[in-house]
Design an enzyme around this catalytic site. Sequence first.
Site: not given
Length: 350
Positions: A183, A207, A296, A299, A322, A331
Amino acid sequence: MASSIAPHSGRAGTSPRLAARDRAWVEGFADHLMHERNRSDQTVRAYLSDVEGLIAEVAEHERLQPVEGAWPEVLGGLDLADLRGWLGRLSAAGRSRSTLARKTASVRVFMAWAVREGYLEQDPSLRLSSPKRSSTLPDALSADQTGRLLDTAGEPTPEDARERAVALRDAALLEVLYATGLRVSELVGLDRQDVDHERRTLVVTGKGGKQRTVPFGAPAATALERWLDHGRRVLVAGDPTGHRPSSGSGSGSGSGPARDALFLGVRGGRLGVRQVREVVNRALAGLGDTAARGPHVLRHTAATHLLDGGADLRSVQELLGHSSLQTTQLYTHISVDRLREGYRQAHPRA
């Protein structure tokens, strides 16, 4: 929502402030997000913006008049009808489903916190239906487009020392974004000590402050070495103190002193998200055959190419950071679509 109409005494041309109690609740919520849930600054700002936007929109819809430049108290009197009306008006104004879903999530987290703290007796958001997020697949570059993007970034650099340093930095950050699927917030947060050159890995803080180790390949390693050996010292010289310039200097956001940052802005401060976006968008526009924009994209491209190449879903999930495998599964749809298209073009009886 039952509220009395107060006489207007706010100054013309200024945005009303939050009432004292609403402001205290919002500030307490911010502390909860930062210190108890360990949310990033960017996430906290998004949550607070959504809650404050709810207050302002409901106050305006209810025709509440500011008193001494502040709205009357709103949060304590909200009910389900208010929340549904708020979402309905946002939808009518053309907000996307993903935006509505995010705002709904923000308000739900706030309401649940307010009930736990004893500020609200019941949570009016429990029966609030969240709009389903759009299932639009993310943009991803083809292998040819990605090759051209990175080859162009790695072309001979300018003669001017500062321009050459910036070119080396841009080539390195593009290679790293594609090699790792980071990210953009993770990229700008990298420090030099996060790079293990021997093992070709990065220690990435994602995150929620969660750390993961991400590998990168030889092209990214070469680009990083060129930037660190020949480019970075030129830009860091622009900030002799080794600290990031003030936010008004245009050097970009990012935490930590510049002497630690892996990527620097032109004035020697830690490179910011906005600057990375500009670099990536220029490179994508230079391809001439894609409308895709934003960091992004790289990514998404990294994840898609990994799955196309046979990587298993769990490995890609870990690489991207994730928390849910369901996010990574998005994806697989891109890969399956490409497989289907290739089958139609190549198989005699497709």
